[in-house]
Design a protein around this motif. Sequence first.
Motif, PDB file in Angstrom:
ATOM      1  N   MET A  14     -13.724   5.221 -14.049  1.00 30.70           N
ATOM      2  CA  MET A  14     -15.008   4.795 -13.486  1.00 30.70           C
ATOM      3  C   MET A  14     -15.132   5.265 -12.026  1.00 30.70           C
ATOM      4  O   MET A  14     -16.183   5.761 -11.606  1.00 30.70           O
ATOM      5  CB  MET A  14     -15.129   3.273 -13.563  1.00 30.70           C
ATOM      6  CG  MET A  14     -15.157   2.718 -14.985  1.00 30.70           C
ATOM      7  SD  MET A  14     -16.669   3.163 -15.864  1.00 30.70           S
ATOM      8  CE  MET A  14     -17.825   2.044 -15.101  1.00 30.70           C
ATOM      9  N   ASN A  15     -14.061   5.122 -11.244  1.00 34.89           N
ATOM     10  CA  ASN A  15     -14.092   5.537  -9.837  1.00 34.89           C
ATOM     11  C   ASN A  15     -14.293   7.042  -9.697  1.00 34.89           C
ATOM     12  O   ASN A  15     -15.102   7.510  -8.883  1.00 34.89           O
ATOM     13  CB  ASN A  15     -12.792   5.130  -9.131  1.00 34.89           C
ATOM     14  CG  ASN A  15     -12.653   3.620  -9.005  1.00 34.89           C
ATOM     15  OD1 ASN A  15     -13.642   2.889  -9.053  1.00 34.89           O
ATOM     16  ND2 ASN A  15     -11.425   3.146  -8.854  1.00 34.89           N
ATOM     17  N   ILE A  16     -13.541   7.812 -10.510  1.00 32.61           N
ATOM     18  CA  ILE A  16     -13.598   9.271 -10.386  1.00 32.61           C
ATOM     19  C   ILE A  16     -14.947   9.811 -10.847  1.00 32.61           C
ATOM     20  O   ILE A  16     -15.559  10.666 -10.188  1.00 32.61           O
ATOM     21  CB  ILE A  16     -12.447   9.907 -11.191  1.00 32.61           C
ATOM     22  CG1 ILE A  16     -11.106   9.562 -10.514  1.00 32.61           C
ATOM     23  CG2 ILE A  16     -12.618  11.420 -11.288  1.00 32.61           C
ATOM     24  CD1 ILE A  16      -9.891   9.985 -11.302  1.00 32.61           C
ATOM     25  N   ILE A  17     -15.445   9.331 -11.990  1.00 33.00           N
ATOM     26  CA  ILE A  17     -16.727   9.831 -12.506  1.00 33.00           C
ATOM     27  C   ILE A  17     -17.874   9.448 -11.564  1.00 33.00           C
ATOM     28  O   ILE A  17     -18.837  10.209 -11.395  1.00 33.00           O
ATOM     29  CB  ILE A  17     -16.968   9.299 -13.938  1.00 33.00           C
ATOM     30  CG1 ILE A  17     -15.906   9.897 -14.880  1.00 33.00           C
ATOM     31  CG2 ILE A  17     -18.363   9.654 -14.432  1.00 33.00           C
ATOM     32  CD1 ILE A  17     -15.951   9.356 -16.287  1.00 33.00           C
ATOM     33  N   THR A  18     -17.763   8.274 -10.925  1.00 35.99           N
ATOM     34  CA  THR A  18     -18.786   7.872  -9.945  1.00 35.99           C
ATOM     35  C   THR A  18     -18.864   8.888  -8.807  1.00 35.99           C
ATOM     36  O   THR A  18     -19.952   9.274  -8.359  1.00 35.99           O
ATOM     37  CB  THR A  18     -18.470   6.474  -9.384  1.00 35.99           C
ATOM     38  OG1 THR A  18     -18.459   5.533 -10.459  1.00 35.99           O
ATOM     39  CG2 THR A  18     -19.505   6.052  -8.352  1.00 35.99           C
ATOM     40  N   LYS A  19     -17.705   9.349  -8.318  1.00 33.45           N
ATOM     41  CA  LYS A  19     -17.678  10.351  -7.248  1.00 33.45           C
ATOM     42  C   LYS A  19     -18.239  11.685  -7.727  1.00 33.45           C
ATOM     43  O   LYS A  19     -18.940  12.387  -6.985  1.00 33.45           O
ATOM     44  CB  LYS A  19     -16.247  10.541  -6.746  1.00 33.45           C
ATOM     45  CG  LYS A  19     -15.703   9.326  -5.999  1.00 33.45           C
ATOM     46  CD  LYS A  19     -14.277   9.574  -5.520  1.00 33.45           C
ATOM     47  CE  LYS A  19     -13.743   8.349  -4.785  1.00 33.45           C
ATOM     48  NZ  LYS A  19     -12.344   8.544  -4.332  1.00 33.45           N
ATOM     49  N   ILE A  20     -17.909  12.070  -9.020  1.00 31.78           N
ATOM     50  CA  ILE A  20     -18.427  13.333  -9.568  1.00 31.78           C
ATOM     51  C   ILE A  20     -19.949  13.301  -9.627  1.00 31.78           C
ATOM     52  O   ILE A  20     -20.632  14.275  -9.272  1.00 31.78           O
ATOM     53  CB  ILE A  20     -17.819  13.586 -10.974  1.00 31.78           C
ATOM     54  CG1 ILE A  20     -16.318  13.882 -10.840  1.00 31.78           C
ATOM     55  CG2 ILE A  20     -18.531  14.738 -11.669  1.00 31.78           C
ATOM     56  CD1 ILE A  20     -15.596  14.002 -12.168  1.00 31.78           C
TER      57      ILE A  20
END
Length: 528
Positions: free
Chosen positions: A384-390
């Motif tokens: 969730m954290n990584i995809i939010t940044k992407i």
Amino acid sequence: MNIIFKKLYTSTVTKTLNSITSFYNSQIPLLDVYSLKAEEMTEVILKEVLDVFINNPENFKNFFQEYKFNKFKNNPFVKDINYYIINKNGEIIETDYEPDLGLNLAKRIPSYWKFIQKKLSKTDPYISMLSFEVKTNFPRMYAYKTLDNGNIFELGILLNENSVPIFFKTISVLNFNFIQNIYTYNINYTPFSSKFPLLSKEEKNIFENSPVNTGKVNDYTIRELSNWKKAYIYFKWSPPTINNRKFNFVVLTKVVMDFSEIISLKNIVEILFIIITFSVAIIVLIFSYRNALRVEKPITNLIKNIEDGNIGKIDDHTGVREIDTLIKYYSHITKTLAQKLSEEEREFSNLKRKLESMEKEKNLLYDMALKDTLTKLFNKKGAMNIITKIIKNQESFCVIYLEVDNYYLVKDSLGIEEANDMILNLVDIMKQTFRDRDFVFRFTDSEFVVVLRFVNLEISQRVLKRFVDAIKKFNITTDAKYKISISYGLIEYKNQNIDNLFKDAQKKMKEMKELKKSLLRKMKSSKQ
């Protein structure tokens, strides 16, 4: 040096002013004696003249001319006499001195007119003390009497200047304390002596703005010229009250002081002071140089040993007390610093170990929170954290949601170790197939999510096919007790909510899984 000169300068000016005013004040009692004598004479003349003016007005003018002639002849004290008749409005309506006829005192000199009216209201007749004529500075007496019709009879008596000691003329005889000249003037700027120079416009302005000093001089103005070599002092002075009597005149005094000699002396002293200071400096330098030669070798050895770090070789018995003391202090300081550094190093090592331990604990907690313990892949929270940044970086990407179909079957039939081995082999295949910039996440024991970055749906399908082929190759070539079987769903990111993105991909995966189950059921039924 300037401070000393300034004190001498100020002291000289103060003493000079005190001397002049002391001279002025000392002459007032003598002047008062002459004034009393003149007042007695004026009172007699007023009575004689006024008696004829009142009782025989028709013959008064002839009488007055004859009276003046006799007075001048018999009294050397008197130089001239004039009479004036002044009406209630202050205008001179009759006089034997034609130039003043028609003069209005109330308009011309209002302060003096009010002064006369005030005096007559208290004392009638009023006889003034000795004063000095404004235009000529001759001594003069005035007498006033109010007539029955309200007019004022004025009698002006001009005294012979040689009969009265006018000390303002002789003030220049004072010659001390750098005094070059002393000049005196009346309130109309007329000099008391014909030998005195006239005042300039600037000097008149100085006097005009100066207050009157009574008896003692406290307020004065100084003009300094030629770099203090010459000073001009200006002050106003009026006589103090003596025996309850007050003279009504003001003396303007200009004092010229010559400080050229003291300035020259000051310059000589300054030159001598510089020479002496320079000589003392040379002596101090010579003395310092001799001392430096005496201590040069011990200091050189001390510096060399300090630079080489040979603290133990420093000799603290050089024969120079100051250097021996310095060496002892240096040795003490270096030992103390060495101890402090050792303690600091120990504390630093302990702190470093604590920080490393804390860093390991932090990384462990981080991995436990965001990573799967078996595969070391990010879990769903990390995803969730990584995809939010992407998404925030506005990248294009596709998502593969896949599930290992036979994970729980292998786990139940072959055990957890075989199931874990299958998962690790699957992760290795994904790492070999997908690019380094792509992300692989483990959501559950059997479910994974792959994020393919900077690709569209068409390219993602080719990548997915390559991944499926790699699994087939593994199943054919491996001697493992299990075969890897997966179901998957592929979807492209189109500004969806992250949860909806996962749900849509998971839905496609489940559809594929149901399709595989349906085909398997058909195959079983056809065999029967």
